[in-house]
Motif scaffolding. Structure first.
Motif, short mmCIF file in Angstrom:
data_model
loop_
_atom_site.label_atom_id
_atom_site.label_comp_id
_atom_site.label_asym_id
_atom_site.label_seq_id
_atom_site.Cartn_x
_atom_site.Cartn_y
_atom_site.Cartn_z
N SER A 138 0.83 -1.20 0.00
CA SER A 138 0.00 0.00 0.00
C SER A 138 0.87 1.25 0.00
O SER A 138 1.68 1.47 0.90
N SER A 139 0.70 2.08 -1.02
CA SER A 139 1.49 3.29 -1.14
C SER A 139 0.75 4.33 -1.97
O SER A 139 -0.27 4.03 -2.60
N ALA A 140 1.27 5.54 -1.96
CA ALA A 140 0.62 6.65 -2.65
C ALA A 140 1.68 7.63 -3.14
O ALA A 140 2.83 7.62 -2.69
N LEU A 141 1.28 8.48 -4.07
CA LEU A 141 2.13 9.56 -4.55
C LEU A 141 1.92 10.77 -3.66
O LEU A 141 0.78 11.17 -3.40
N TYR A 142 3.01 11.35 -3.20
CA TYR A 142 2.95 12.52 -2.33
C TYR A 142 3.79 13.62 -2.97
O TYR A 142 4.97 13.40 -3.28
N ILE A 143 3.18 14.76 -3.21
CA ILE A 143 3.90 15.89 -3.80
C ILE A 143 3.89 17.02 -2.78
O ILE A 143 2.83 17.48 -2.35
N GLU A 144 5.07 17.44 -2.38
CA GLU A 144 5.19 18.49 -1.36
C GLU A 144 6.17 19.54 -1.83
O GLU A 144 7.33 19.24 -2.13
N ASN A 145 5.68 20.77 -1.93
CA ASN A 145 6.50 21.89 -2.39
C ASN A 145 7.21 21.56 -3.70
O ASN A 145 8.39 21.89 -3.91
N GLY A 146 6.48 20.89 -4.59
CA GLY A 146 6.99 20.58 -5.92
C GLY A 146 7.86 19.35 -6.01
O GLY A 146 8.29 18.97 -7.11
N ILE A 147 8.15 18.69 -4.89
CA ILE A 147 9.01 17.50 -4.88
C ILE A 147 8.13 16.26 -4.75
O ILE A 147 7.22 16.21 -3.93
N GLN A 148 8.42 15.25 -5.57
CA GLN A 148 7.64 14.02 -5.58
C GLN A 148 8.23 12.98 -4.62
O GLN A 148 9.45 12.77 -4.60
N TYR A 149 7.35 12.33 -3.88
CA TYR A 149 7.75 11.27 -2.96
C TYR A 149 6.81 10.07 -3.14
O TYR A 149 5.68 10.21 -3.63
N ILE A 150 7.28 8.92 -2.71
CA ILE A 150 6.42 7.75 -2.53
C ILE A 150 6.26 7.55 -1.03
O ILE A 150 7.26 7.52 -0.30
#
Length: 369
Positions: free
Chosen positions: A347-359
Protein backbone atom coordinates in the motif's frame (compact mmCIF):
# COMPACT_ATOMS: atom_id res chain seq x y z
CA UNK A 1 -31.58 -8.35 46.42
CA UNK A 2 -30.56 -4.73 45.83
CA UNK A 3 -27.26 -5.97 44.36
CA UNK A 4 -29.15 -8.34 42.05
CA UNK A 5 -31.50 -5.61 40.77
CA UNK A 6 -28.60 -3.21 40.25
CA UNK A 7 -26.69 -5.86 38.32
CA UNK A 8 -29.67 -6.63 36.08
CA UNK A 9 -30.20 -2.95 35.35
CA UNK A 10 -26.51 -2.53 34.53
CA UNK A 11 -26.61 -5.49 32.15
CA UNK A 12 -29.68 -4.07 30.42
CA UNK A 13 -27.98 -0.69 30.05
CA UNK A 14 -24.88 -2.33 28.55
CA UNK A 15 -26.98 -4.37 26.13
CA UNK A 16 -28.93 -1.30 25.08
CA UNK A 17 -25.93 0.98 24.61
CA UNK A 18 -24.03 -1.61 22.59
CA UNK A 19 -26.91 -2.66 20.37
CA UNK A 20 -26.92 -1.88 16.66
CA UNK A 21 -28.86 -0.23 15.15
CA UNK A 22 -29.41 2.51 17.76
CA UNK A 23 -31.89 5.24 16.83
CA UNK A 24 -32.08 8.15 19.24
CA UNK A 25 -33.67 10.43 16.61
CA UNK A 26 -30.44 12.41 16.87
CA UNK A 27 -27.91 9.68 16.05
CA UNK A 28 -28.10 6.48 14.00
CA UNK A 29 -25.50 3.83 14.78
CA UNK A 30 -24.93 0.80 12.59
CA UNK A 31 -22.41 -2.01 12.83
CA UNK A 32 -22.88 -4.48 9.98
CA UNK A 33 -23.18 -2.25 6.95
CA UNK A 34 -24.77 0.99 5.85
CA UNK A 35 -26.26 3.41 6.09
CA UNK A 36 -28.03 3.42 2.74
CA UNK A 37 -30.18 6.51 2.22
CA UNK A 38 -33.07 6.59 -0.22
CA UNK A 39 -34.34 10.09 -0.93
CA UNK A 40 -37.93 10.72 -2.00
CA UNK A 41 -39.30 14.23 -2.08
CA UNK A 42 -39.20 15.71 1.41
CA UNK A 43 -38.36 12.47 3.19
CA UNK A 44 -35.69 9.80 3.40
CA UNK A 45 -35.55 6.11 4.24
CA UNK A 46 -32.40 4.93 6.00
CA UNK A 47 -31.39 1.26 5.89
CA UNK A 48 -28.78 0.07 8.38
CA UNK A 49 -27.52 -3.38 9.29
CA UNK A 50 -26.83 -4.80 12.74
CA UNK A 51 -24.04 -7.19 13.69
CA UNK A 52 -26.45 -10.11 13.51
CA UNK A 53 -27.16 -9.27 9.87
CA UNK A 54 -30.68 -7.95 10.49
CA UNK A 55 -31.58 -4.75 8.64
CA UNK A 56 -33.59 -1.86 10.05
CA UNK A 57 -35.48 0.71 8.00
CA UNK A 58 -35.96 4.15 9.52
CA UNK A 59 -37.85 7.12 8.08
CA UNK A 60 -37.09 10.82 8.44
CA UNK A 61 -38.13 14.11 6.98
CA UNK A 62 -35.38 16.06 5.23
CA UNK A 63 -35.37 18.57 8.07
CA UNK A 64 -34.85 15.75 10.58
CA UNK A 65 -32.10 14.29 8.40
CA UNK A 66 -30.16 17.55 8.55
CA UNK A 67 -29.89 17.20 12.34
CA UNK A 68 -28.91 13.53 12.41
CA UNK A 69 -25.47 12.13 13.08
CA UNK A 70 -24.67 8.77 11.51
CA UNK A 71 -22.17 6.54 13.25
CA UNK A 72 -20.58 3.37 11.95
CA UNK A 73 -18.91 1.03 14.44
CA UNK A 74 -16.49 -1.45 12.90
CA UNK A 75 -16.85 -5.10 13.71
CA UNK A 76 -13.84 -7.29 13.05
CA UNK A 77 -11.22 -4.61 12.35
CA UNK A 78 -9.73 -2.34 15.05
CA UNK A 79 -10.68 1.08 13.69
CA UNK A 80 -12.44 3.95 15.45
CA UNK A 81 -16.12 4.54 14.82
CA UNK A 82 -16.85 6.94 11.97
CA UNK A 83 -19.41 9.67 12.63
CA UNK A 84 -20.75 11.95 9.91
CA UNK A 85 -23.69 14.08 8.84
CA UNK A 86 -25.51 13.82 5.53
CA UNK A 87 -26.78 16.76 3.51
CA UNK A 88 -30.33 16.26 2.27
CA UNK A 89 -29.81 18.77 -0.55
CA UNK A 90 -29.30 17.51 -4.09
CA UNK A 91 -25.73 17.37 -5.40
CA UNK A 92 -24.73 19.05 -8.65
CA UNK A 93 -22.31 17.51 -11.14
CA UNK A 94 -18.71 18.57 -10.49
CA UNK A 95 -17.32 19.80 -13.80
CA UNK A 96 -14.49 22.02 -12.57
CA UNK A 97 -11.26 20.67 -14.00
CA UNK A 98 -8.41 23.00 -13.09
CA UNK A 99 -7.03 23.81 -9.64
CA UNK A 100 -3.95 25.75 -8.49
CA UNK A 101 -1.10 23.75 -6.99
CA UNK A 102 -1.22 23.58 -3.17
CA UNK A 103 1.79 22.90 -0.96
CA UNK A 104 0.79 19.24 -0.56
CA UNK A 105 -1.00 16.63 -2.67
CA UNK A 106 -1.58 12.98 -1.77
CA UNK A 107 -2.80 10.83 -4.67
CA UNK A 108 -4.01 7.26 -4.28
CA UNK A 109 -5.76 4.90 -6.66
CA UNK A 110 -7.79 1.67 -6.71
CA UNK A 111 -8.53 1.30 -2.99
CA UNK A 112 -11.40 -1.07 -3.90
CA UNK A 113 -13.10 -1.27 -0.53
CA UNK A 114 -9.90 -1.80 1.47
CA UNK A 115 -10.78 0.45 4.41
CA UNK A 116 -7.86 -0.68 6.54
CA UNK A 117 -5.16 0.43 4.12
CA UNK A 118 -7.10 3.54 3.11
CA UNK A 119 -7.32 4.68 6.73
CA UNK A 120 -3.70 3.70 7.44
CA UNK A 121 -2.40 5.65 4.43
CA UNK A 122 -4.30 8.79 5.40
CA UNK A 123 -3.29 8.54 9.05
CA UNK A 124 0.38 7.71 8.43
CA UNK A 125 0.78 10.69 6.11
CA UNK A 126 -0.98 13.24 8.30
CA UNK A 127 -4.04 13.70 6.13
CA UNK A 128 -6.21 12.78 9.13
CA UNK A 129 -5.68 12.09 12.80
CA UNK A 130 -6.72 8.85 14.47
CA UNK A 131 -10.32 10.11 14.90
CA UNK A 132 -10.68 11.30 11.29
CA UNK A 133 -10.03 14.99 11.88
CA UNK A 134 -8.61 16.62 8.73
CA UNK A 135 -4.97 17.52 9.45
CA UNK A 136 -3.78 18.17 5.88
CA UNK A 137 -4.43 21.91 6.02
CA UNK A 138 -4.85 23.35 2.53
CA UNK A 139 -3.52 20.18 0.93
CA UNK A 140 -5.42 18.15 -1.66
CA UNK A 141 -6.32 14.46 -1.43
CA UNK A 142 -6.92 12.85 -4.83
CA UNK A 143 -8.59 9.44 -5.16
CA UNK A 144 -8.08 8.44 -8.79
CA UNK A 145 -11.08 6.15 -9.11
CA UNK A 146 -12.01 2.59 -8.14
CA UNK A 147 -12.79 3.24 -4.52
CA UNK A 148 -15.54 0.64 -4.95
CA UNK A 149 -15.88 -3.10 -5.71
CA UNK A 150 -13.93 -6.18 -4.58
CA UNK A 151 -13.41 -5.25 -0.90
CA UNK A 152 -15.67 -5.74 2.12
CA UNK A 153 -15.78 -2.10 3.25
CA UNK A 154 -16.93 -0.25 0.14
CA UNK A 155 -19.76 1.55 1.94
CA UNK A 156 -17.40 2.73 4.67
CA UNK A 157 -14.75 3.91 2.17
CA UNK A 158 -17.44 5.95 0.43
CA UNK A 159 -18.81 7.53 3.61
CA UNK A 160 -15.30 8.33 4.86
CA UNK A 161 -14.55 10.10 1.58
CA UNK A 162 -17.91 11.89 1.73
CA UNK A 163 -17.08 13.06 5.25
CA UNK A 164 -13.52 14.13 4.41
CA UNK A 165 -14.70 16.08 1.39
CA UNK A 166 -16.66 18.35 3.72
CA UNK A 167 -13.97 18.44 6.41
CA UNK A 168 -11.27 19.39 3.91
CA UNK A 169 -13.28 22.33 2.60
CA UNK A 170 -13.87 23.59 6.14
CA UNK A 171 -10.10 23.71 6.59
CA UNK A 172 -9.15 25.17 3.21
CA UNK A 173 -8.23 21.84 1.60
CA UNK A 174 -9.80 19.71 -1.11
CA UNK A 175 -10.78 16.09 -1.67
CA UNK A 176 -11.09 15.03 -5.30
CA UNK A 177 -12.80 11.68 -5.77
CA UNK A 178 -12.54 10.86 -9.48
CA UNK A 179 -14.60 8.28 -11.31
CA UNK A 180 -13.00 5.01 -12.35
CA UNK A 181 -14.24 2.15 -14.49
CA UNK A 182 -15.55 0.34 -11.40
CA UNK A 183 -17.67 3.35 -10.45
CA UNK A 184 -19.05 3.22 -13.97
CA UNK A 185 -19.77 -0.51 -13.63
CA UNK A 186 -21.39 -0.13 -10.21
CA UNK A 187 -23.63 2.74 -11.31
CA UNK A 188 -24.57 0.81 -14.45
CA UNK A 189 -25.84 -2.11 -12.37
CA UNK A 190 -22.98 -4.62 -12.67
CA UNK A 191 -22.26 -6.53 -9.48
CA UNK A 192 -19.70 -8.90 -11.03
CA UNK A 193 -16.88 -7.37 -8.99
CA UNK A 194 -18.82 -6.79 -5.78
CA UNK A 195 -17.60 -8.79 -2.79
CA UNK A 196 -19.83 -11.70 -1.82
CA UNK A 197 -20.80 -9.74 1.30
CA UNK A 198 -22.58 -7.17 -0.84
CA UNK A 199 -24.22 -9.73 -3.10
CA UNK A 200 -25.62 -11.34 0.05
CA UNK A 201 -26.86 -7.96 1.29
CA UNK A 202 -28.62 -7.22 -1.99
CA UNK A 203 -30.20 -10.68 -1.94
CA UNK A 204 -31.41 -10.39 1.66
CA UNK A 205 -33.02 -7.04 0.84
CA UNK A 206 -34.61 -8.49 -2.32
CA UNK A 207 -32.92 -5.84 -4.42
CA UNK A 208 -29.85 -5.30 -6.59
CA UNK A 209 -26.88 -3.01 -7.02
CA UNK A 210 -28.78 -0.76 -9.45
CA UNK A 211 -31.35 0.04 -6.77
CA UNK A 212 -28.84 0.46 -3.95
CA UNK A 213 -26.83 2.98 -5.99
CA UNK A 214 -29.63 4.58 -7.98
CA UNK A 215 -29.98 8.34 -8.43
CA UNK A 216 -32.54 8.26 -5.60
CA UNK A 217 -29.88 7.17 -3.09
CA UNK A 218 -27.50 9.62 -1.48
CA UNK A 219 -24.40 7.59 -2.34
CA UNK A 220 -25.58 6.98 -5.90
CA UNK A 221 -26.32 10.66 -6.44
CA UNK A 222 -23.03 11.72 -4.85
CA UNK A 223 -20.86 9.35 -6.90
CA UNK A 224 -22.61 10.45 -10.11
CA UNK A 225 -21.63 14.04 -9.35
CA UNK A 226 -17.90 13.31 -9.44
CA UNK A 227 -15.36 14.49 -11.98
CA UNK A 228 -13.37 12.08 -14.12
CA UNK A 229 -10.34 14.24 -14.94
CA UNK A 230 -8.71 17.21 -13.20
CA UNK A 231 -5.49 19.18 -13.36
CA UNK A 232 -3.78 20.42 -10.20
CA UNK A 233 -0.91 22.71 -11.07
CA UNK A 234 0.93 20.90 -13.88
CA UNK A 235 -0.36 17.43 -12.90
CA UNK A 236 -3.24 15.79 -14.76
CA UNK A 237 -5.10 13.16 -12.73
CA UNK A 238 -7.27 10.58 -14.50
CA UNK A 239 -8.17 6.99 -13.69
CA UNK A 240 -6.93 4.98 -16.68
CA UNK A 241 -5.25 7.35 -19.11
CA UNK A 242 -5.91 9.61 -22.06
CA UNK A 243 -6.00 8.07 -25.51
CA UNK A 244 -4.63 10.20 -28.36
CA UNK A 245 -7.99 9.68 -30.10
CA UNK A 246 -9.75 11.74 -27.40
CA UNK A 247 -8.02 14.89 -28.62
CA UNK A 248 -9.91 14.95 -31.92
CA UNK A 249 -13.06 16.12 -30.11
CA UNK A 250 -11.39 19.28 -28.76
CA UNK A 251 -12.96 18.82 -25.34
CA UNK A 252 -12.09 20.86 -22.28
CA UNK A 253 -11.76 19.09 -18.94
CA UNK A 254 -15.04 20.66 -17.88
CA UNK A 255 -16.77 19.26 -20.97
CA UNK A 256 -15.23 15.82 -20.41
CA UNK A 257 -16.44 15.78 -16.80
CA UNK A 258 -19.92 16.82 -17.83
CA UNK A 259 -20.16 14.31 -20.68
CA UNK A 260 -18.90 11.37 -18.60
CA UNK A 261 -21.27 12.14 -15.71
CA UNK A 262 -24.18 12.73 -18.08
CA UNK A 263 -23.65 9.45 -19.92
CA UNK A 264 -23.28 7.42 -16.71
CA UNK A 265 -26.24 9.19 -15.11
CA UNK A 266 -28.58 8.60 -18.05
CA UNK A 267 -26.97 5.39 -19.35
CA UNK A 268 -26.98 7.16 -22.71
CA UNK A 269 -23.89 6.61 -24.85
CA UNK A 270 -25.31 7.85 -28.12
CA UNK A 271 -22.91 10.75 -28.68
CA UNK A 272 -19.52 10.20 -30.28
CA UNK A 273 -17.89 11.87 -27.28
CA UNK A 274 -19.51 9.55 -24.73
CA UNK A 275 -18.58 6.48 -26.74
CA UNK A 276 -14.99 7.68 -26.95
CA UNK A 277 -14.77 8.61 -23.27
CA UNK A 278 -16.48 5.58 -21.72
CA UNK A 279 -15.49 2.61 -23.85
CA UNK A 280 -12.14 0.83 -24.20
CA UNK A 281 -10.32 3.90 -25.53
CA UNK A 282 -11.92 6.10 -22.88
CA UNK A 283 -10.38 7.77 -19.86
CA UNK A 284 -11.82 5.20 -17.43
CA UNK A 285 -10.56 2.16 -19.37
CA UNK A 286 -7.59 3.02 -21.62
CA UNK A 287 -4.35 1.11 -20.87
CA UNK A 288 -2.21 2.47 -23.69
CA UNK A 289 -0.07 4.63 -21.39
CA UNK A 290 1.25 1.55 -19.61
CA UNK A 291 2.21 -1.04 -22.18
CA UNK A 292 0.95 -3.18 -25.02
CA UNK A 293 -1.32 -5.65 -23.28
CA UNK A 294 -1.18 -9.41 -23.81
CA UNK A 295 -4.22 -9.38 -26.08
CA UNK A 296 -2.81 -6.52 -28.16
CA UNK A 297 -5.99 -4.57 -27.50
CA UNK A 298 -3.92 -1.48 -26.84
CA UNK A 299 -0.91 -0.25 -28.72
CA UNK A 300 1.29 1.71 -26.37
CA UNK A 301 1.19 5.43 -27.04
CA UNK A 302 4.33 6.97 -28.48
CA UNK A 303 6.21 9.69 -26.65
CA UNK A 304 5.12 12.14 -29.35
CA UNK A 305 1.48 11.27 -28.64
CA UNK A 306 2.00 11.75 -24.90
CA UNK A 307 3.59 15.12 -25.63
CA UNK A 308 0.55 16.08 -27.72
CA UNK A 309 -1.79 15.13 -24.85
CA UNK A 310 0.23 17.14 -22.34
CA UNK A 311 0.42 20.11 -24.68
CA UNK A 312 -3.32 20.02 -25.32
CA UNK A 313 -4.19 20.03 -21.60
CA UNK A 314 -1.23 22.28 -20.70
CA UNK A 315 0.23 19.82 -18.22
CA UNK A 316 3.62 18.28 -17.53
CA UNK A 317 2.67 14.89 -16.03
CA UNK A 318 -0.29 12.50 -16.15
CA UNK A 319 -1.00 10.51 -12.97
CA UNK A 320 -2.96 7.30 -13.61
CA UNK A 321 -4.25 4.19 -11.86
CA UNK A 322 -6.33 1.33 -13.33
CA UNK A 323 -3.52 -0.94 -14.54
CA UNK A 324 -1.86 -2.82 -11.64
CA UNK A 325 1.88 -2.45 -11.13
CA UNK A 326 4.26 -3.76 -8.47
CA UNK A 327 5.27 -0.31 -7.23
CA UNK A 328 4.65 3.32 -8.09
CA UNK A 329 6.74 4.18 -11.13
CA UNK A 330 7.31 6.62 -13.97
CA UNK A 331 7.33 6.26 -17.73
CA UNK A 332 7.98 8.52 -20.71
CA UNK A 333 10.73 10.31 -18.80
CA UNK A 334 8.45 11.10 -15.88
CA UNK A 335 5.58 12.40 -18.00
CA UNK A 336 3.38 9.49 -16.90
CA UNK A 337 3.21 8.42 -13.24
CA UNK A 338 1.55 5.07 -12.49
CA UNK A 339 0.14 4.52 -9.00
CA UNK A 340 -2.20 1.48 -9.07
CA UNK A 341 -0.49 -0.80 -6.56
CA UNK A 342 -1.85 -3.79 -4.64
CA UNK A 343 -2.86 -2.18 -1.36
CA UNK A 344 -3.06 -5.54 0.38
CA UNK A 345 0.61 -6.20 -0.37
CA UNK A 346 2.28 -2.86 -1.01
CA UNK A 347 0.00 0.00 0.00
CA UNK A 348 1.49 3.29 -1.14
CA UNK A 349 0.62 6.65 -2.65
CA UNK A 350 2.13 9.56 -4.55
CA UNK A 351 2.95 12.52 -2.33
CA UNK A 352 3.90 15.89 -3.80
CA UNK A 353 5.19 18.49 -1.36
CA UNK A 354 6.50 21.89 -2.39
CA UNK A 355 6.99 20.58 -5.92
CA UNK A 356 9.01 17.50 -4.88
CA UNK A 357 7.64 14.02 -5.58
CA UNK A 358 7.75 11.27 -2.96
CA UNK A 359 6.42 7.75 -2.53
CA UNK A 360 4.76 7.22 0.85
CA UNK A 361 3.27 4.12 2.39
CA UNK A 362 0.76 3.14 5.06
CA UNK A 363 3.50 2.94 7.71
CA UNK A 364 4.60 6.54 7.30
CA UNK A 365 7.74 5.81 5.30
CA UNK A 366 8.59 8.49 2.75
CA UNK A 367 11.22 8.39 0.03
CA UNK A 368 12.20 10.52 -2.93
CA UNK A 369 10.69 9.48 -6.20
Amino acid sequence: MRYFVTSVLLILIIIFTNSCVTDTRHAITSCGDGPYLFMKGDSAMVITQKRDGIFDSLYFSNSELQNLTFRYEFDGIPYPALSFNIDSQSVNIHTKGIFPMPDKVLAVSDIEGNYEKYYDLLLANNVIDSLYKWTFGKGHLVIIGDLVDRGNYVTQCLWLTYYLEKEAKRNGGEVHYLLGNHEQLLLSGYDNYCAQKYKDIFKSLHTNVSHMYSKQTKLGEWIRSKSSIIKIGDYIFVHAGISPSVLKYNLTMEKINFEVSRAIDTNDFKTDESLELLTQEGILWYRGLIEDDDNKQYKKATEAQVNDILMYFEGKSIVIGHTPIDSISKDYGGKVIRIDVDHYENSSALYIENGIQYIVDNKGQKRNF
